[in-house]
Write a protein that holds these residues in place. Structure first.
Motif, PDB file in Angstrom:
ATOM      1  N   ASN A  28      38.931 -25.838 -16.483  1.00  0.00           N
ATOM      2  CA  ASN A  28      39.213 -25.847 -15.047  1.00  0.00           C
ATOM      3  C   ASN A  28      39.828 -27.178 -14.656  1.00  0.00           C
ATOM      4  OD1 ASN A  28      37.661 -23.293 -14.096  1.00  0.00           O
ATOM      5  ND2 ASN A  28      36.302 -24.355 -15.495  1.00  0.00           N
ATOM      6  N   LEU A  29      40.850 -27.121 -13.850  1.00  0.00           N
ATOM      7  CA  LEU A  29      41.525 -28.302 -13.338  1.00  0.00           C
ATOM      8  C   LEU A  29      41.304 -28.345 -11.838  1.00  0.00           C
ATOM      9  CD1 LEU A  29      43.525 -30.675 -13.810  1.00  0.00           C
ATOM     10  CD2 LEU A  29      45.344 -29.040 -13.299  1.00  0.00           C
ATOM     11  N   VAL A  30      40.865 -29.492 -11.337  1.00  0.00           N
ATOM     12  CA  VAL A  30      40.634 -29.654  -9.907  1.00  0.00           C
ATOM     13  C   VAL A  30      41.664 -30.635  -9.378  1.00  0.00           C
ATOM     14  CG1 VAL A  30      38.992 -30.385  -8.140  1.00  0.00           C
ATOM     15  CG2 VAL A  30      38.182 -29.182 -10.180  1.00  0.00           C
ATOM     16  N   TYR A  31      42.415 -30.195  -8.384  1.00  0.00           N
ATOM     17  CA  TYR A  31      43.448 -31.022  -7.775  1.00  0.00           C
ATOM     18  C   TYR A  31      43.319 -30.896  -6.262  1.00  0.00           C
ATOM     19  CZ  TYR A  31      48.022 -32.747  -6.388  1.00  0.00           C
ATOM     20  OH  TYR A  31      49.034 -33.464  -5.810  1.00  0.00           O
ATOM     21  N   ALA A  32      43.275 -32.031  -5.570  1.00  0.00           N
ATOM     22  CA  ALA A  32      43.187 -32.030  -4.112  1.00  0.00           C
ATOM     23  C   ALA A  32      43.525 -33.421  -3.606  1.00  0.00           C
ATOM     24  CB  ALA A  32      41.793 -31.620  -3.654  1.00  0.00           C
ATOM     25  N   ASN A  34      42.950 -36.970  -1.552  1.00  0.00           N
ATOM     26  CA  ASN A  34      41.816 -37.895  -1.531  1.00  0.00           C
ATOM     27  C   ASN A  34      40.822 -37.499  -0.441  1.00  0.00           C
ATOM     28  OD1 ASN A  34      42.985 -39.361  -3.579  1.00  0.00           O
ATOM     29  ND2 ASN A  34      43.859 -40.903  -2.226  1.00  0.00           N
ATOM     30  N   GLY A  35      39.544 -37.702  -0.736  1.00  0.00           N
ATOM     31  CA  GLY A  35      38.500 -37.441   0.249  1.00  0.00           C
ATOM     32  C   GLY A  35      38.054 -35.999   0.341  1.00  0.00           C
ATOM     33  N   ASN A  36      38.413 -35.176  -0.627  1.00  0.00           N
ATOM     34  CA  ASN A  36      38.043 -33.764  -0.582  1.00  0.00           C
ATOM     35  C   ASN A  36      36.924 -33.371  -1.534  1.00  0.00           C
ATOM     36  OD1 ASN A  36      39.701 -32.312   1.421  1.00  0.00           O
ATOM     37  ND2 ASN A  36      41.377 -33.248   0.277  1.00  0.00           N
ATOM     38  N   GLY A  37      36.323 -34.319  -2.264  1.00  0.00           N
ATOM     39  CA  GLY A  37      35.143 -34.027  -3.055  1.00  0.00           C
ATOM     40  C   GLY A  37      35.337 -33.908  -4.557  1.00  0.00           C
ATOM     41  N   LYS A  38      36.493 -34.288  -5.069  1.00  0.00           N
ATOM     42  CA  LYS A  38      36.731 -34.204  -6.525  1.00  0.00           C
ATOM     43  C   LYS A  38      35.760 -35.084  -7.305  1.00  0.00           C
ATOM     44  CE  LYS A  38      40.904 -35.671  -6.209  1.00  0.00           C
ATOM     45  NZ  LYS A  38      41.023 -35.957  -4.791  1.00  0.00           N
ATOM     46  N   THR A  39      35.571 -36.317  -6.869  1.00  0.00           N
ATOM     47  CA  THR A  39      34.663 -37.236  -7.564  1.00  0.00           C
ATOM     48  C   THR A  39      33.226 -36.751  -7.455  1.00  0.00           C
ATOM     49  OG1 THR A  39      36.177 -39.059  -7.129  1.00  0.00           O
ATOM     50  CG2 THR A  39      33.924 -39.645  -7.737  1.00  0.00           C
ATOM     51  N   MET A  45      28.915 -32.408 -12.296  1.00  0.00           N
ATOM     52  CA  MET A  45      29.101 -31.935 -13.671  1.00  0.00           C
ATOM     53  C   MET A  45      28.527 -32.929 -14.677  1.00  0.00           C
ATOM     54  SD  MET A  45      30.415 -28.981 -13.370  1.00  0.00           S
ATOM     55  CE  MET A  45      29.838 -28.658 -11.724  1.00  0.00           C
ATOM     56  N   HIS A  46      28.712 -34.224 -14.446  1.00  0.00           N
ATOM     57  CA  HIS A  46      28.100 -35.244 -15.308  1.00  0.00           C
ATOM     58  C   HIS A  46      26.584 -35.131 -15.267  1.00  0.00           C
ATOM     59  CE1 HIS A  46      31.405 -37.645 -16.821  1.00  0.00           C
ATOM     60  NE2 HIS A  46      31.926 -37.730 -15.605  1.00  0.00           N
ATOM     61  N   SER A  47      26.036 -34.915 -14.077  1.00  0.00           N
ATOM     62  CA  SER A  47      24.585 -34.830 -13.922  1.00  0.00           C
ATOM     63  C   SER A  47      23.998 -33.683 -14.726  1.00  0.00           C
ATOM     64  CB  SER A  47      24.224 -34.671 -12.439  1.00  0.00           C
ATOM     65  OG  SER A  47      22.841 -34.529 -12.277  1.00  0.00           O
ATOM     66  N   ILE A  48      24.620 -32.519 -14.643  1.00  0.00           N
ATOM     67  CA  ILE A  48      24.078 -31.372 -15.378  1.00  0.00           C
ATOM     68  C   ILE A  48      24.310 -31.524 -16.881  1.00  0.00           C
ATOM     69  CG2 ILE A  48      26.089 -29.846 -15.200  1.00  0.00           C
ATOM     70  CD1 ILE A  48      24.039 -27.564 -14.703  1.00  0.00           C
ATOM     71  N   VAL A  98      33.512 -33.537 -18.931  1.00  0.00           N
ATOM     72  CA  VAL A  98      34.286 -33.940 -17.762  1.00  0.00           C
ATOM     73  C   VAL A  98      35.292 -34.989 -18.183  1.00  0.00           C
ATOM     74  CG1 VAL A  98      34.178 -34.858 -15.421  1.00  0.00           C
ATOM     75  CG2 VAL A  98      32.298 -33.444 -16.277  1.00  0.00           C
ATOM     76  N   PHE A  99      36.553 -34.681 -18.045  1.00  0.00           N
ATOM     77  CA  PHE A  99      37.603 -35.628 -18.407  1.00  0.00           C
ATOM     78  C   PHE A  99      38.024 -36.365 -17.129  1.00  0.00           C
ATOM     79  CE2 PHE A  99      37.798 -32.322 -21.625  1.00  0.00           C
ATOM     80  CZ  PHE A  99      37.743 -33.092 -22.762  1.00  0.00           C
ATOM     81  N   ASP A 100      37.385 -37.489 -16.878  1.00  0.00           N
ATOM     82  CA  ASP A 100      37.691 -38.323 -15.731  1.00  0.00           C
ATOM     83  C   ASP A 100      37.696 -39.783 -16.169  1.00  0.00           C
ATOM     84  OD1 ASP A 100      35.013 -38.899 -16.042  1.00  0.00           O
ATOM     85  OD2 ASP A 100      34.423 -38.288 -14.042  1.00  0.00           O
ATOM     86  N   SER A 101      37.633 -40.696 -15.220  1.00  0.00           N
ATOM     87  CA  SER A 101      37.702 -42.122 -15.572  1.00  0.00           C
ATOM     88  C   SER A 101      36.507 -42.570 -16.411  1.00  0.00           C
ATOM     89  CB  SER A 101      37.797 -42.963 -14.311  1.00  0.00           C
ATOM     90  OG  SER A 101      36.667 -42.766 -13.489  1.00  0.00           O
TER      91      SER A 101
END
Length: 103
Positions: A28-32, A34-39, A45-48, A98-101
């Motif tokens: 799944n790719l999430v794109y939106a 800034n300020g819409n809840g991606k982080t 997802m990191h928590s679970i 989760v592929f993020d920073s």
């Protein structure tokens, strides 16, 4: 595998959100904007994935009563819940990368 996010409550900008009839896939790719809840979604997802409640509790919504809550449906048709600062339910079927920073 996570099938659906059923509910997010008192987490950052998600005050009490239920979601429509959509399913998540293997990728799944999430794109939106800034300020819409991606982080925030990444933190959930990191928590679970790591069974680490701090990713969610540090994002508790300010000036709202109640603690953060998450309800997730897995592909094995089980529900996993986050409430009162911990996960409950069969988290063995919720493998998430989760592929993020932080990756």
């Amino acid at each position: 595998m996570i099938e659906k996010i059923l509910r997010l409550k008192n987490i950052a900008r998600f005050h009490d959100e239920g979601y429509g009839d959509f399913s998540l896939g293997e990728f799944n790719l999430v794109y939106a904007e800034n300020g819409n809840g991606k982080t925030t979604l990444s933190a959930i997802m990191h928590s679970i994935a790591e069974n680490e409640p701090g990713f969610i509790t540090e994002r508790a919504t300010v000036n709202r009563s109640g603690s953060p809550e998450v309800n997730i449906l897995t592909s094995s048709n089980n529900q996993v819940h986050f409430s009162n600062g911990s996960w409950a339910g069969p988290t063995d079927s919720t493998k998430v990368d989760v592929f993020d920073s932080h990756f």
